[in-house]
Design an enzyme around this catalytic site. Structure first.
Site, PDB file in Angstrom:
ATOM      1  N   GLY A  46       0.996  -1.227  -0.091  1.00 45.27           N
ATOM      2  CA  GLY A  46      -0.076  -0.034  -0.110  1.00 45.27           C
ATOM      3  C   GLY A  46       0.908   1.334   0.005  1.00 45.27           C
ATOM      4  CD  GLN A  51       3.239   5.959   2.883  1.00 42.32           C
ATOM      5  OE1 GLN A  51       2.247   5.371   2.351  1.00 42.32           O
ATOM      6  NE2 GLN A  51       4.063   5.199   3.067  1.00 42.32           N
ATOM      7  CB  CYS A  90       5.476   2.348   7.513  1.00 41.33           C
ATOM      8  SG  CYS A  90       4.717   3.569   6.713  1.00 41.33           S
ATOM      9  CG  LEU A  91       6.486   1.427   1.091  1.00 43.79           C
ATOM     10  CD1 LEU A  91       6.036   1.626   0.004  1.00 43.79           C
ATOM     11  CD2 LEU A  91       7.752   0.428   1.176  1.00 43.79           C
ATOM     12  CG  HIS A 133      -0.614   0.857   7.410  1.00 44.74           C
ATOM     13  ND1 HIS A 133       0.610   0.416   8.215  1.00 44.74           N
ATOM     14  CD2 HIS A 133       0.242   1.779   6.581  1.00 44.74           C
ATOM     15  CE1 HIS A 133       1.660   0.889   8.185  1.00 44.74           C
ATOM     16  NE2 HIS A 133       1.543   1.853   7.018  1.00 44.74           N
ATOM     17  CD  GLU A 134      -1.186   2.158   2.846  1.00 49.16           C
ATOM     18  OE1 GLU A 134      -0.860   3.410   2.802  1.00 49.16           O
ATOM     19  OE2 GLU A 134      -0.537   1.247   3.134  1.00 49.16           O
ATOM     20  CG  HIS A 137      -0.068   6.602   5.920  1.00 47.72           C
ATOM     21  ND1 HIS A 137       1.227   7.019   6.452  1.00 47.72           N
ATOM     22  CD2 HIS A 137       0.277   5.028   5.330  1.00 47.72           C
ATOM     23  CE1 HIS A 137       2.091   6.154   6.404  1.00 47.72           C
ATOM     24  NE2 HIS A 137       1.769   4.933   5.887  1.00 47.72           N
TER      25      HIS A 137
HETATM   26 ZN    ZN Z   1       2.532   3.070   5.990  1.00 45.60          ZN
END
Ligand code: ZN
Length: 164
Positions: A46, A51, A90-91, A133-134, A137
């Site tokens: 995701g 991000q 997480c990226l 999770h997304e 964000h």
């Molecule tokens: Zn993340």
């Protein structure tokens, strides 16, 4: 290398408020393509607009099969009382940070697809977690805020501390 395109903690944009997507145009299509390609290169499941430094309410995710899909203006409209705990990455938090997060096992998410059509996602287990999770964000919330595991959180914060 793909991570160089992804904003890293503690970049303030990861905490910023997002605004709803209102234009379902070519530009949005190009943005979604770009997000999908960066997510794929980074081996993510995701990737949310903040991000990439964009204060917009959308994310892309990689389904089990087929192409990456965009989720626009999503809201969790129902969540199960049943929860479970699993480790998340997480990226935007580097590739060594993982923390256990408790989340509802089943959720219903309402939003729009890339053409602006209303869409409902009924999600279980892994993808319920990915969506939550997304969506976090999009509200400026990170998994390190969600974990109840004090020790794991402390270790994550140590790893995230900028090196002098
Ligand atoms: Zn993340």
């Amino acid at each position: 290398m793909a991570l160089r395109h992804v904003r890293q903690y503690p970049d303030p944009v990861l905490r910023a408020k997002t605004t709803e997507v209102t234009a379902f145009d070519t530009e949005l299509g190009e943005l979604v393509d770009r997000m999908s390609s960066i997510m794929g290169d980074a081996h993510g499941i995701g990737l949310a607009a903040p991000q990439l430094g964009l204060r917009l309410r959308l994310f892309v995710y990689q389904p089990e099969e087929g192409a990456a899909e965009a989720v626009i203006n999503p809201t969790v409209t129902w969540a199960s009382a049943e929860t479970d705990i699993d480790e998340e990455g997480c990226l935007s938090l580097g590739d060594t940070v993982r923390v256990p997060v408790s989340r509802p096992v089943h959720v219903k998410v309402e939003g729009q697809d890339i053409d602006g059509n209303a869409k409902t996602w009924d999600l279980d287990d892994y993808y319920a977690r990915v969506f939550q999770h997304e969506i976090d964000h999009l509200d400026g919330v990170l998994m390190i805020d969600r974990t109840d595991d004090v020790e794991a959180r402390r270790e994550a914060m140590q790893r995230l501390r900028p090196r002098p």
